[in-house]
Design an enzyme around this catalytic site. Structure first.
Site, PDB file in Angstrom:
ATOM      1  N   ARG A 228      -9.004 -14.076  66.849  1.00 42.62           N
ATOM      2  CA  ARG A 228     -10.303 -14.199  66.193  1.00 42.62           C
ATOM      3  C   ARG A 228     -11.400 -14.130  67.250  1.00 42.62           C
ATOM      4  O   ARG A 228     -11.229 -14.640  68.363  1.00 42.62           O
ATOM      5  CB  ARG A 228     -10.423 -15.559  65.480  1.00 42.62           C
ATOM      6  N   GLU A 257     -18.298 -10.017  63.082  1.00 43.26           N
ATOM      7  CA  GLU A 257     -17.898  -8.679  62.593  1.00 43.26           C
ATOM      8  C   GLU A 257     -18.642  -8.294  61.325  1.00 43.26           C
ATOM      9  O   GLU A 257     -18.892  -9.170  60.498  1.00 43.26           O
ATOM     10  CB  GLU A 257     -16.388  -8.681  62.309  1.00 43.26           C
ATOM     11  N   HIS A 275     -11.031  -4.466  64.058  1.00 41.56           N
ATOM     12  CA  HIS A 275     -10.160  -5.450  63.383  1.00 41.56           C
ATOM     13  C   HIS A 275      -9.058  -4.740  62.581  1.00 41.56           C
ATOM     14  O   HIS A 275      -9.001  -4.833  61.357  1.00 41.56           O
ATOM     15  CB  HIS A 275     -10.969  -6.376  62.458  1.00 41.56           C
TER      16      HIS A 275
END
Ligand code: A2R
Length: 309
Positions: A228, A257, A275
């Site tokens: 993360r 993000e 991601h």
């Protein structure tokens, strides 16, 4: 009357189709006035499908029984609020281990050998003016895995296939694991060539990789984050990458993000990924099937397949 469930965001098409076959699905994100919709209909909702569930949303669903999250991380589901109301929470672990581990090794090789930069070099015709350069390799290097869990172990196996030495950090030693354990993350960073982050997000791990950890990894050190964005002090990482305090970084996750600080775009010693850890058709389908299977188990009164609360 079929069971009424709520989605608050788009899910994978195969997952949405499976849900629609079994349940009456409401899509809050497609409602013109979500607030008014919840006030009128919230009491009929017994399940939420997908991640990203706040305490506020739970409060507007008085008969919510279960939140079936999509993904292994559940830092965007307020599990404390869920627990307080006996709402069950499930995630989709294990089925994505291989996909995430594959991407991790891919990012490591991409960074060590500057594969994306090499591609640009050829496309832009720069090869005609001279050779690209000499870079690094994984062979013989030490990789410190931060979080030797389900995914971390798959990364360790693949790193060993790359002839790397594996060490790890976590809150506790895992006696069954053959690798050297470091209680102190700074110490492990100092002794490692690579640091791979694969711990869950949330309060307990916020800022785990501080400036001090990054400085210990050092000017030749390489950081890979597939966990993360919140795990790392992003500002310190940027600063060190820019000024030679950190060798390089391969990042699949970011603090905010999809807003990636533009300063990263100018750096040659980074590889950026949107991601994509679990983003293969095969794995996402499996995640969707597990989400649906958890809901089915709940409503059939059977044990959940992967409960986190
Ligand atoms: O701390 P331990 O010994 O329980 O090891 C867990 C480690 N971990 C931590 N390490 C250091 N400091 C912490 N505060 C901390 N909290 C947890 O992370 C364990 O080895 C690992 C997590 O492994 P699993 O629970 O098996 O998670 P999995 O499936 O490998 O997924 C990891 C994360 C997800 O939560 C997403 O955020 C990401 O990968 O995609």
């Amino acid at each position: 009357m079929t069971i009424e469930i709520l989605q608050t965001g788009k899910l994978l098409a195969s997952c949405e189709a499976a849900l629609a076959e079994r349940y009456t699905v409401h899509k809050l994100h497609e409602q013109p006035d979500p607030h008014a919709w919840l006030q009128q209909n919230g009491a009929r909702i017994r399940a939420h499908a997908g991640s990203g569930v706040s305490a506020d949303l739970m409060a507007s669903l008085p008969n919510l029984e279960i939140i079936a999250g999509f993904g292994v991380g559940y830092d965007n589901i307020d599990t404390k609020a869920a627990k307080a109301r006996n709402i069950r929470v499930t995630n989709t672990p294990n089925v994505l281990n291989d996909a995430v581990a594959e991407l991790t090794i891919g990012l490591m090789i991409a960074l060590a050998r500057r594969i994306p930069q090499g591609d640009q070099f050829v496309r832009q015709g720069k090869w005609l003016q001279g050779n690209f350069g000499l870079f690094n390799e994984l062979t013989g290097k030490t990789v410190g895995i931060v979080g030797l869990g389900r995914i971390g172990k798959e990364i360790a196996t693949r790193a060993q296939a790359m002839k790397m030495r594996v060490v790890y950090h976590g809150r506790k030693r895992q006696p069954a694991e053959p690798h050297v354990f470091y209680e102190d993350l700074v110490e492990m960073a100092r002794d490692s060539d690579w640091l791979v982050l694969i711990v869950p997000g949330g309060k307990g791990t916020d800022g785990l990789v501080s400036r001090q950890v990054l400085e210990a990894l050092g000017p030749q050190g390489m950081l890979v984050n597939v966990g993360r964005g919140t795990l790392v002090d992003e500002a310190a990482m940027l600063d060190l990458l820019r000024h030679g305090g950190l060798g390089g970084a391969a990042l699949d996750v970011f603090e905010n993000e999809p807003n990636v600080p533009e300063a990263f775009f100018k750096l040659d010693n980074v590889v950026l990924s949107p991601h994509q850890g679990s983003a293969t058709g095969q794995t996402r389908d499996a995640m969707g099937r597990l989400l649906v299977a958890n809901l089915d188990a709940h409503f059939a009164g059977e044990p959940l397949l992967s409960a986190v609360v």
